[in-house]
Write an enzyme that holds these catalytic residues in place. Structure first.
Site, PDB file in Angstrom:
ATOM      1  N   SER A 146      14.057  -6.593  -2.642  1.00 53.18           N
ATOM      2  CA  SER A 146      13.264  -6.710  -1.411  1.00 53.18           C
ATOM      3  C   SER A 146      14.217  -6.498  -0.241  1.00 53.18           C
ATOM      4  O   SER A 146      15.417  -6.779  -0.357  1.00 53.18           O
ATOM      5  CB  SER A 146      12.663  -8.109  -1.329  1.00 53.18           C
ATOM      6  OG  SER A 146      12.181  -8.378  -0.024  1.00 53.18           O
ATOM      7  N   TYR A 159      13.098 -17.279  -2.099  1.00 54.79           N
ATOM      8  CA  TYR A 159      12.723 -15.927  -2.521  1.00 54.79           C
ATOM      9  C   TYR A 159      13.800 -14.922  -2.099  1.00 54.79           C
ATOM     10  O   TYR A 159      14.266 -14.129  -2.924  1.00 54.79           O
ATOM     11  CB  TYR A 159      11.372 -15.563  -1.899  1.00 54.79           C
ATOM     12  CG  TYR A 159      10.958 -14.128  -2.131  1.00 54.79           C
ATOM     13  CD1 TYR A 159      10.536 -13.701  -3.385  1.00 54.79           C
ATOM     14  CD2 TYR A 159      10.985 -13.200  -1.092  1.00 54.79           C
ATOM     15  CE1 TYR A 159      10.166 -12.385  -3.601  1.00 54.79           C
ATOM     16  CE2 TYR A 159      10.608 -11.887  -1.299  1.00 54.79           C
ATOM     17  CZ  TYR A 159      10.202 -11.478  -2.554  1.00 54.79           C
ATOM     18  OH  TYR A 159       9.835 -10.173  -2.768  1.00 54.79           O
TER      19      TYR A 159
HETATM   20  N1  LIG Z   1       4.496  -6.921  -1.741  1.00 57.06           N
HETATM   21  C1  LIG Z   1       5.571  -7.027  -0.973  1.00 57.06           C
HETATM   22  O1  LIG Z   1       5.484  -7.131   0.290  1.00 57.06           O
HETATM   23  C2  LIG Z   1       6.942  -6.985  -1.594  1.00 57.06           C
HETATM   24  C3  LIG Z   1       8.044  -6.842  -0.716  1.00 57.06           C
HETATM   25  C4  LIG Z   1       9.304  -6.812  -1.264  1.00 57.06           C
HETATM   26  C5  LIG Z   1       9.500  -6.906  -2.629  1.00 57.06           C
HETATM   27  N2  LIG Z   1       8.416  -7.059  -3.442  1.00 57.06           N
HETATM   28  C6  LIG Z   1       8.688  -7.194  -4.876  1.00 57.06           C
HETATM   29  O2  LIG Z   1       7.969  -6.230  -5.597  1.00 57.06           O
HETATM   30  C7  LIG Z   1       7.704  -6.720  -6.912  1.00 57.06           C
HETATM   31  C8  LIG Z   1       6.216  -6.534  -7.212  1.00 57.06           C
HETATM   32  O3  LIG Z   1       5.481  -7.327  -6.293  1.00 57.06           O
HETATM   33  P1  LIG Z   1       3.989  -6.997  -5.836  1.00 57.06           P
HETATM   34  O4  LIG Z   1       3.979  -7.006  -4.364  1.00 57.06           O
HETATM   35  O5  LIG Z   1       3.474  -5.829  -6.574  1.00 57.06           O
HETATM   36  O6  LIG Z   1       3.299  -8.363  -6.281  1.00 57.06           O
HETATM   37  P2  LIG Z   1       2.017  -8.670  -7.172  1.00 57.06           P
HETATM   38  O7  LIG Z   1       0.938  -7.701  -6.923  1.00 57.06           O
HETATM   39  O8  LIG Z   1       1.783 -10.124  -6.991  1.00 57.06           O
HETATM   40  O9  LIG Z   1       2.551  -8.379  -8.649  1.00 57.06           O
HETATM   41  C9  LIG Z   1       3.437  -9.234  -9.298  1.00 57.06           C
HETATM   42  C10 LIG Z   1       3.405  -8.867 -10.758  1.00 57.06           C
HETATM   43  O10 LIG Z   1       4.276  -9.752 -11.462  1.00 57.06           O
HETATM   44  C11 LIG Z   1       3.548 -10.346 -12.535  1.00 57.06           C
HETATM   45  N3  LIG Z   1       4.051 -11.692 -12.768  1.00 57.06           N
HETATM   46  C12 LIG Z   1       4.057 -12.750 -11.914  1.00 57.06           C
HETATM   47  N4  LIG Z   1       4.560 -13.827 -12.519  1.00 57.06           N
HETATM   48  C13 LIG Z   1       4.886 -13.451 -13.794  1.00 57.06           C
HETATM   49  C14 LIG Z   1       5.443 -14.119 -14.895  1.00 57.06           C
HETATM   50  N5  LIG Z   1       5.789 -15.420 -14.828  1.00 57.06           N
HETATM   51  N6  LIG Z   1       5.628 -13.437 -16.041  1.00 57.06           N
HETATM   52  C15 LIG Z   1       5.280 -12.129 -16.135  1.00 57.06           C
HETATM   53  N7  LIG Z   1       4.760 -11.435 -15.108  1.00 57.06           N
HETATM   54  C16 LIG Z   1       4.566 -12.092 -13.952  1.00 57.06           C
HETATM   55  C17 LIG Z   1       2.102 -10.372 -12.036  1.00 57.06           C
HETATM   56  O11 LIG Z   1       1.168 -10.384 -13.096  1.00 57.06           O
HETATM   57  P3  LIG Z   1       0.492 -11.685 -13.708  1.00 57.06           P
HETATM   58  O12 LIG Z   1       0.043 -12.537 -12.573  1.00 57.06           O
HETATM   59  O13 LIG Z   1      -0.595 -11.086 -14.529  1.00 57.06           O
HETATM   60  O14 LIG Z   1       1.545 -12.321 -14.539  1.00 57.06           O
HETATM   61  C18 LIG Z   1       2.026  -9.011 -11.365  1.00 57.06           C
HETATM   62  O15 LIG Z   1       1.817  -8.008 -12.316  1.00 57.06           O
HETATM   63  C19 LIG Z   1       8.144  -8.185  -6.923  1.00 57.06           C
HETATM   64  O16 LIG Z   1       9.408  -8.289  -7.528  1.00 57.06           O
HETATM   65  C20 LIG Z   1       8.240  -8.528  -5.450  1.00 57.06           C
HETATM   66  O17 LIG Z   1       9.156  -9.556  -5.203  1.00 57.06           O
HETATM   67  C21 LIG Z   1       7.140  -7.093  -2.957  1.00 57.06           C
END
Ligand SMILES: NC(=O)c1ccc[n+]([C@@H]2O[C@H](COP(=O)([O-])OP(=O)(O)OC[C@H]3O[C@@H](n4cnc5c(N)ncnc54)[C@H](OP(=O)(O)O)[C@@H]3O)[C@@H](O)[C@H]2O)c1
Length: 257
Positions: A146, A159
């Site tokens: 991130s 985080y």
């Molecule tokens: N969105 C943003 O603004 C942003 C910014 C910077 C970085 N990121 C990073 O990008 C990555 C993806 O995030 P996203 O925004 O796409 O979030 P998201 O839509 O909430 O997706 C998170 C994914 O991780 C899975 N997950 C959560 N807890 C888990 C666990 N204990 N075991 C296995 N799977 C798990 C969730 O599926 P289940 O709930 O089905 O397990 C989901 O598929 C993350 O690493 C996040 O930190 C996101």
């Protein structure tokens, strides 16, 4: 560097593939002809995605429902892959969770679960699956961090600390394994519209495209989007730390990003 031709008919493991960036990336990799192993907790969403992607793109898609924050989950996933004879060409450690708010208002159990997923599972999956890539002399590990990994982020403190770990670990690993033929890169999205961050401004598809471009590159770290890259550079490297912390605290306390 991994090209589109090298991806075809090989397996990618994408963690956190049930929603958001992971789901968008799974779509993109399937469209490039990659077979997939989709990992997350939501079995129903994974099964649906697996059926749809294999129907639309003619690839093999395996859904593995696992809570990666469980201590033995990375080892169980590695065993499942080995038992099924799946050679992993690309590992994308994308699964992540965040919590907002002051550290002292936080729930220690939620912090532990976040560290178990964002830090421990990512590290273990890398150490379990990458040696076979090194032995073959090709493959890739993409760790999703991130822009918060480039500066301490008040109100997202634990985080952003987990993501600073991911940025640091991945760049060190890149340096350790440069001559192995295995591509290692950390990709850092900024605010992206997903279930994790409904106010995000970039799309999950744009981040997925950045991941694919990062695979074709050679450097250790990529930030998604020019504005995010500039923000990470300014706040992480240029501004005096007191100033960057003061600005970050005001912006993040409002919950605008
Ligand atoms: N969105 C943003 O603004 C942003 C910014 C910077 C970085 N990121 C990073 O990008 C990555 C993806 O995030 P996203 O925004 O796409 O979030 P998201 O839509 O909430 O997706 C998170 C994914 O991780 C899975 N997950 C959560 N807890 C888990 C666990 N204990 N075991 C296995 N799977 C798990 C969730 O599926 P289940 O709930 O089905 O397990 C989901 O598929 C993350 O690493 C996040 O930190 C996101």
């Amino acid at each position: 560097m991994i090209t589109a031709a090298q991806m075809r008919d090989k397996f990618a493991v994408v963690t956190g593939a049930s929603t958001g960036i992971g789901a968008a990336l799974a779509e993109r990799l399937a469209a490039s002809g990659m077979h997939l192993v989709l990992v997350a907790r939501s079995a129903g969403k994974l099964d649906e995605a697996a059926a749809r992607l294999s129907r639309q793109h003619g690839v093999t898609v395996r859904a593995v429902a696992l809570d990666l924050a469980d201590a033995d989950a990375p080892a169980r996933l590695a065993k499942t892959l080995a038992d099924e004879g799946i050679e992993v060409e690309i590992l994308v450690n994308n699964a992540g969770v965040s919590t907002r708010g002051p550290v002292l208002d936080g729930d220690p159990a939620r912090f532990r679960a976040m560290i178990d997923l964002n830090v421990t599972a990512l590290t273990e999956l890398t150490t379990l699956l990458m040696p076979a890539m090194v032995a073959r002399g090709h493959g890739a590990v993409v760790n999703v961090a991130s822009t918060g990994g480039y500066l301490p982020a008040p109100h997202l403190a634990v985080y952003s600390a987990t993501k600073a770990y991911v940025v640091s670990l991945t760049q060190a690993l890149w340096a350790e394994t440069r001559s192995t033929g295995v591509r290692v890169v950390v990709v850092s999205p900024g605010p992206t519209k997903t279930p994790m961050n409904p106010r995000g401004t970039r799309s999950a598809e744009a981040v997925a495209a950045t991941v694919v471009r990062a695979l074709a590159g050679t450097g250790p770290a990529v930030v998604d989007g020019r504005l995010n890259a500039l923000t990470a550079f300014l706040f992480g490297r240029v501004l005096p730390r007191r100033l960057s912390l003061a600005v970050a605290r005001r912006v993040l306390a409002r919950g605008d990003v």
